[in-house]
Design an enzyme around this catalytic site. Structure first.
Site, PDB file in Angstrom:
ATOM      1  N   HIS A 162     -16.476  13.745  47.316  1.00 32.63           N
ATOM      2  CA  HIS A 162     -15.677  12.632  48.214  1.00 32.63           C
ATOM      3  C   HIS A 162     -14.636  11.932  47.351  1.00 32.63           C
ATOM      4  O   HIS A 162     -13.291  12.163  47.975  1.00 32.63           O
ATOM      5  CB  HIS A 162     -16.728  11.620  48.768  1.00 32.63           C
ATOM      6  N   LYS A 176     -29.839  11.019  59.730  1.00 30.04           N
ATOM      7  CA  LYS A 176     -29.836  11.283  58.529  1.00 30.04           C
ATOM      8  C   LYS A 176     -30.885  10.126  57.901  1.00 30.04           C
ATOM      9  O   LYS A 176     -30.967   9.152  58.373  1.00 30.04           O
ATOM     10  CB  LYS A 176     -28.668  11.351  57.466  1.00 30.04           C
ATOM     11  N   ARG A 212     -16.172  21.997  52.939  1.00 28.51           N
ATOM     12  CA  ARG A 212     -16.672  22.559  51.638  1.00 28.51           C
ATOM     13  C   ARG A 212     -16.832  24.258  51.817  1.00 28.51           C
ATOM     14  O   ARG A 212     -16.562  25.055  51.059  1.00 28.51           O
ATOM     15  CB  ARG A 212     -18.130  21.988  51.502  1.00 28.51           C
ATOM     16  N   SER A 271     -24.000  14.611  49.944  1.00 32.06           N
ATOM     17  CA  SER A 271     -24.741  13.329  49.759  1.00 32.06           C
ATOM     18  C   SER A 271     -26.223  13.731  49.892  1.00 32.06           C
ATOM     19  O   SER A 271     -27.110  13.009  49.135  1.00 32.06           O
ATOM     20  CB  SER A 271     -24.157  12.223  50.836  1.00 32.06           C
TER      21      SER A 271
HETATM   22  P1  ADP Z   1     -20.828  12.827  57.731  1.00 33.00           P
HETATM   23  O1  ADP Z   1     -22.097  12.208  57.841  1.00 33.00           O
HETATM   24  O2  ADP Z   1     -19.519  12.229  58.457  1.00 33.00           O
HETATM   25  O3  ADP Z   1     -20.525  14.228  57.595  1.00 33.00           O
HETATM   26  P2  ADP Z   1     -20.379  12.597  54.877  1.00 33.00           P
HETATM   27  O4  ADP Z   1     -20.377  11.333  53.931  1.00 33.00           O
HETATM   28  O5  ADP Z   1     -21.576  13.485  54.377  1.00 33.00           O
HETATM   29  O6  ADP Z   1     -20.254  12.120  56.332  1.00 33.00           O
HETATM   30  O7  ADP Z   1     -19.083  13.417  54.417  1.00 33.00           O
HETATM   31  C1  ADP Z   1     -17.887  12.716  54.871  1.00 33.00           C
HETATM   32  C2  ADP Z   1     -16.878  14.001  54.847  1.00 33.00           C
HETATM   33  O8  ADP Z   1     -16.818  14.055  53.293  1.00 33.00           O
HETATM   34  C3  ADP Z   1     -16.979  15.054  55.589  1.00 33.00           C
HETATM   35  O9  ADP Z   1     -15.855  15.551  56.092  1.00 33.00           O
HETATM   36  C4  ADP Z   1     -17.662  15.977  54.529  1.00 33.00           C
HETATM   37  O10 ADP Z   1     -17.163  17.402  55.113  1.00 33.00           O
HETATM   38  C5  ADP Z   1     -16.716  15.657  53.446  1.00 33.00           C
HETATM   39  N1  ADP Z   1     -17.393  15.996  52.107  1.00 33.00           N
HETATM   40  C6  ADP Z   1     -18.843  15.683  51.854  1.00 33.00           C
HETATM   41  N2  ADP Z   1     -18.922  16.165  50.560  1.00 33.00           N
HETATM   42  C7  ADP Z   1     -17.833  16.877  50.320  1.00 33.00           C
HETATM   43  C8  ADP Z   1     -17.659  17.647  48.976  1.00 33.00           C
HETATM   44  N3  ADP Z   1     -18.503  17.941  48.073  1.00 33.00           N
HETATM   45  N4  ADP Z   1     -16.465  18.068  48.820  1.00 33.00           N
HETATM   46  C9  ADP Z   1     -15.539  18.050  49.885  1.00 33.00           C
HETATM   47  N5  ADP Z   1     -15.627  17.274  51.109  1.00 33.00           N
HETATM   48  C10 ADP Z   1     -17.083  16.848  51.206  1.00 33.00           C
END
Ligand code: ADP
Length: 167
Positions: free
Chosen positions: A19, A45, A94, A132
């Site tokens: 992130h 989740k 990703r 996450s």
């Molecule tokens: P959500 O529940 O909305 O997917 P996340 O916190 O898991 O929320 O992710 C928020 C955003 O960040 C999403 O667009 C996700 O694809 C992106 N994201 C999560 N991890 C990574 C990563 N390692 N690299 C790039 N983008 C990421």
């Protein structure tokens, strides 16, 4: 000139270096970035941190970047974005596995608010395996998450899992 404002929504439970990588890339392109923790997750989740702590951790991780704001929102993302005059929604991609859901969401959001643009950002290759949920799982099972989250998040995770900090 009008300020370019973007919103980067997500669960951020917790914020990972994947992130952070995306945030650092976007701030190079916009005047102001709102990292917004969604109070109503689109995908159920099993959570680790309450919303306000996730916001607090994002705030701490970007304390050096005045153009990054951390907050939370509930309800429709487009309503939040419109209220904050953020016409760019940023999402990280990703892998191909992210694509279908993200594409569907992007088109739905644009149907709801035609003026919004959804920007997909690719992280550095070394962060593409990070999520996450995986970081939570590793932490829960006693694994070392030092390489996956910033020190402030690591310290907070150690406390959550009641382990002494390593430094
Ligand atoms: P959500 O529940 O909305 O997917 P996340 O916190 O898991 O929320 O992710 C928020 C955003 O960040 C999403 O667009 C996700 O694809 C992106 N994201 C999560 N991890 C990574 C990563 N390692 N690299 C790039 N983008 C990421």
């Amino acid at each position: 000139m009008k300020k370019t404002i973007a919103v980067y929504p997500g669960s951020f439970d917790p914020l990972t270096i994947g992130h952070e990588d995306i945030v650092r890339r976007i701030v190079r392109l916009v005047d102001h970035l709102i990292v917004a923790v969604a109070e109503t997750a689109t995908q159920p989740k099993s959570g680790l941190f309450p919303i306000d702590e996730r916001v607090e951790l994002i705030r701490s991780a970007f304390a050096d970047e005045p153009r990054v704001e951390a907050t939370s929102f509930c309800g429709l993302l487009v309503d939040f974005a419109r209220a904050r005059k953020a016409r760019i929604i940023v999402r990280g991609l990703r892998a191909v596995s992210d694509f279908e859901y993200e594409f569907q969401m992007a088109l739905m959001n644009r149907s709801l608010w035609p003026e919004v643009e959804v920007l997909f950002m690719a992280p550095a290759t070394r962060h593409t395996f990070l999520s996450s949920s995986l970081v939570r799982e590793v932490g829960r099972l006693g694994g070392d998450v030092t390489d996956f989250v910033s020190p402030v998040v690591k310290a907070r995770m150690d406390r959550a899992f009641e382990r002494p900090a390593t430094d």
